[in-house]
Design a protein around this motif. Structure first.
Motif, PDB file in Angstrom:
ATOM      1  N   SER A 124      10.033  27.476 -52.000  1.00  0.00           N
ATOM      2  CA  SER A 124      11.112  27.253 -51.031  1.00  0.00           C
ATOM      3  C   SER A 124      10.588  27.519 -49.627  1.00  0.00           C
ATOM      4  CB  SER A 124      12.309  28.150 -51.344  1.00  0.00           C
ATOM      5  OG  SER A 124      11.970  29.510 -51.126  1.00  0.00           O
ATOM      6  N   ALA A 125      11.209  26.879 -48.664  1.00  0.00           N
ATOM      7  CA  ALA A 125      10.719  26.946 -47.287  1.00  0.00           C
ATOM      8  C   ALA A 125      10.656  28.370 -46.747  1.00  0.00           C
ATOM      9  CB  ALA A 125      11.586  26.078 -46.384  1.00  0.00           C
ATOM     10  N   ASP A 126      11.706  29.151 -46.965  1.00  0.00           N
ATOM     11  CA  ASP A 126      11.708  30.510 -46.414  1.00  0.00           C
ATOM     12  C   ASP A 126      10.693  31.396 -47.130  1.00  0.00           C
ATOM     13  OD1 ASP A 126      13.307  30.402 -48.713  1.00  0.00           O
ATOM     14  OD2 ASP A 126      14.781  31.823 -47.964  1.00  0.00           O
ATOM     15  N   GLU A 127      10.594  31.258 -48.433  1.00  0.00           N
ATOM     16  CA  GLU A 127       9.627  32.062 -49.175  1.00  0.00           C
ATOM     17  C   GLU A 127       8.186  31.659 -48.825  1.00  0.00           C
ATOM     18  OE1 GLU A 127       8.665  33.451 -53.726  1.00  0.00           O
ATOM     19  OE2 GLU A 127      10.657  32.699 -53.227  1.00  0.00           O
ATOM     20  N   ALA A 128       7.966  30.364 -48.618  1.00  0.00           N
ATOM     21  CA  ALA A 128       6.631  29.888 -48.230  1.00  0.00           C
ATOM     22  C   ALA A 128       6.206  30.519 -46.908  1.00  0.00           C
ATOM     23  CB  ALA A 128       6.626  28.360 -48.126  1.00  0.00           C
ATOM     24  N   LEU A 129       7.121  30.543 -45.961  1.00  0.00           N
ATOM     25  CA  LEU A 129       6.813  31.149 -44.659  1.00  0.00           C
ATOM     26  C   LEU A 129       6.529  32.635 -44.801  1.00  0.00           C
ATOM     27  CD1 LEU A 129       6.529  30.749 -41.618  1.00  0.00           C
ATOM     28  CD2 LEU A 129       8.995  31.077 -41.417  1.00  0.00           C
ATOM     29  N   LEU A 130       7.312  33.327 -45.606  1.00  0.00           N
ATOM     30  CA  LEU A 130       7.099  34.761 -45.827  1.00  0.00           C
ATOM     31  C   LEU A 130       5.739  35.046 -46.456  1.00  0.00           C
ATOM     32  CD1 LEU A 130      10.535  35.903 -47.242  1.00  0.00           C
ATOM     33  CD2 LEU A 130       9.459  36.713 -45.149  1.00  0.00           C
ATOM     34  N   ILE A 131       5.420  34.330 -47.500  1.00  0.00           N
ATOM     35  CA  ILE A 131       4.149  34.556 -48.207  1.00  0.00           C
ATOM     36  C   ILE A 131       2.983  34.294 -47.275  1.00  0.00           C
ATOM     37  CG2 ILE A 131       2.643  33.685 -50.052  1.00  0.00           C
ATOM     38  CD1 ILE A 131       5.268  33.189 -51.672  1.00  0.00           C
ATOM     39  N   TRP A 132       3.026  33.170 -46.567  1.00  0.00           N
ATOM     40  CA  TRP A 132       1.931  32.806 -45.675  1.00  0.00           C
ATOM     41  C   TRP A 132       1.792  33.825 -44.536  1.00  0.00           C
ATOM     42  CZ3 TRP A 132       1.558  31.429 -40.524  1.00  0.00           C
ATOM     43  CH2 TRP A 132       0.334  30.868 -40.130  1.00  0.00           C
ATOM     44  N   PHE A 133       2.899  34.223 -43.939  1.00  0.00           N
ATOM     45  CA  PHE A 133       2.901  35.205 -42.862  1.00  0.00           C
ATOM     46  C   PHE A 133       2.232  36.494 -43.330  1.00  0.00           C
ATOM     47  CE2 PHE A 133       4.623  38.503 -40.154  1.00  0.00           C
ATOM     48  CZ  PHE A 133       4.798  37.906 -38.920  1.00  0.00           C
ATOM     49  N   ARG A 134       2.635  36.941 -44.498  1.00  0.00           N
ATOM     50  CA  ARG A 134       2.100  38.188 -45.057  1.00  0.00           C
ATOM     51  C   ARG A 134       0.595  38.079 -45.311  1.00  0.00           C
ATOM     52  NH1 ARG A 134       4.122  43.329 -46.213  1.00  0.00           N
ATOM     53  NH2 ARG A 134       2.939  44.192 -47.885  1.00  0.00           N
ATOM     54  N   HIS A 140      -2.731  27.844 -36.807  1.00  0.00           N
ATOM     55  CA  HIS A 140      -1.533  27.748 -35.975  1.00  0.00           C
ATOM     56  C   HIS A 140      -0.676  26.569 -36.425  1.00  0.00           C
ATOM     57  CE1 HIS A 140       0.761  26.349 -32.482  1.00  0.00           C
ATOM     58  NE2 HIS A 140       0.793  27.611 -32.104  1.00  0.00           N
ATOM     59  N   GLU A 141      -1.295  25.414 -36.623  1.00  0.00           N
ATOM     60  CA  GLU A 141      -0.570  24.215 -37.041  1.00  0.00           C
ATOM     61  C   GLU A 141       0.085  24.408 -38.412  1.00  0.00           C
ATOM     62  OE1 GLU A 141      -1.770  19.759 -38.406  1.00  0.00           O
ATOM     63  OE2 GLU A 141      -2.702  20.489 -36.553  1.00  0.00           O
ATOM     64  N   SER A 142      -0.624  25.073 -39.311  1.00  0.00           N
ATOM     65  CA  SER A 142      -0.068  25.338 -40.649  1.00  0.00           C
ATOM     66  C   SER A 142       1.185  26.196 -40.563  1.00  0.00           C
ATOM     67  CB  SER A 142      -1.106  26.057 -41.520  1.00  0.00           C
ATOM     68  OG  SER A 142      -2.207  25.229 -41.740  1.00  0.00           O
ATOM     69  N   GLY A 143       1.107  27.250 -39.781  1.00  0.00           N
ATOM     70  CA  GLY A 143       2.272  28.120 -39.600  1.00  0.00           C
ATOM     71  C   GLY A 143       3.428  27.380 -38.954  1.00  0.00           C
ATOM     72  N   ALA A 144       3.114  26.550 -37.968  1.00  0.00           N
ATOM     73  CA  ALA A 144       4.159  25.779 -37.292  1.00  0.00           C
ATOM     74  C   ALA A 144       4.854  24.831 -38.269  1.00  0.00           C
ATOM     75  CB  ALA A 144       3.563  25.011 -36.114  1.00  0.00           C
ATOM     76  N   ARG A 145       4.088  24.211 -39.164  1.00  0.00           N
ATOM     77  CA  ARG A 145       4.681  23.319 -40.170  1.00  0.00           C
ATOM     78  C   ARG A 145       5.608  24.085 -41.117  1.00  0.00           C
ATOM     79  NH1 ARG A 145      -0.423  21.533 -41.277  1.00  0.00           N
ATOM     80  NH2 ARG A 145      -0.212  22.314 -43.411  1.00  0.00           N
TER      81      ARG A 145
END
Length: 194
Positions: free
Chosen positions: A77-87, A122-127
């Motif tokens: 899911s979009a929110d979980e993907a962002l969380l995992i990647w951020f971490r 940076h681009e990956s995080g922005a996506r």
């Protein structure tokens, strides 16, 4: 590349990895050459700048973060993907003391050896952020530059001995501020063990 030159390059990178993990990115090139058992000229022939050395050292990790973002975009899911990647990005920053400052400086400097790798991250995080925003699970008033700035700020903070023990809590606070669809407890649960 000749076998002896390849051996020297590999030795320099192995020593640089150990020294950077222990002492950070500010290690002197002269000291690094001495520890690697090569002359300074040999070190500079392979890596003319500190950034070039760290680009070679960190490229694999940065590329893995970019690839991880690609995988998460289609599997989570979009929110979980962002969380995992951020971490994972914060964990990477913690493994090399001082590297976050180099990444922040390289981020807007096309002449930097680290520029391409940092731009890809940076681009990956922005996506990932844009995907979460399009699903209504992340703040709409931020962009990829804001996300990278928050990661940079957090990376700097956890580089400091006084804040390092609070790294997980700080990640939780920042990701809770980014995501709109999860309670603080949901964010903490999603980032634990990542």
């Amino acid at each position: 590349m000749r076998a002896d030159a390849q051996k020297n390059r590999s030795q320099i990178l192995a020593v640089a990895r150990d020294v950077a993990a222990e002492h950070g990115a500010d290690v002197s090139m002269r000291d690094l050459a001495r520890r690697a058992g090569v002359g300074l000229a040999t070190l500079l022939r392979h890596f003319p700048t500190r950034e070039a050395l760290f680009e070679a050292l960190l490229c694999t990790h940065l590329n893995a973060l970019t690839q991880k973002a690609d995988e998460l975009e289609t599997s989570t899911s979009a929110d979980e993907a962002l969380l995992i990647w951020f971490r994972e990005l914060v964990a990477f920053a913690q493994s090399y003391k001082g590297v976050i400052a180099m990444m922040a400086a390289a981020h807007t400097n096309p002449d930097s050896a680290l520029y391409a790798s940092c731009a890809a991250v940076h681009e990956s995080g922005a996506r990932l952020l844009l995907r979460a925003q399009s699903e209504g699970t992340a703040r709409a008033d931020m962009n990829g530059d804001d996300l990278f700035a928050l990661i940079t700020a957090l990376g700097w903070a956890v580089d400091q001995p006084s804040f390092a023990p609070r790294a997980d809590h700080l990640v939780h606070l920042i990701t809770s501020a980014i995501l709109t669809s999860r309670s603080g407890g949901d964010v903490r649960k999603a980032t634990e063990g990542v």
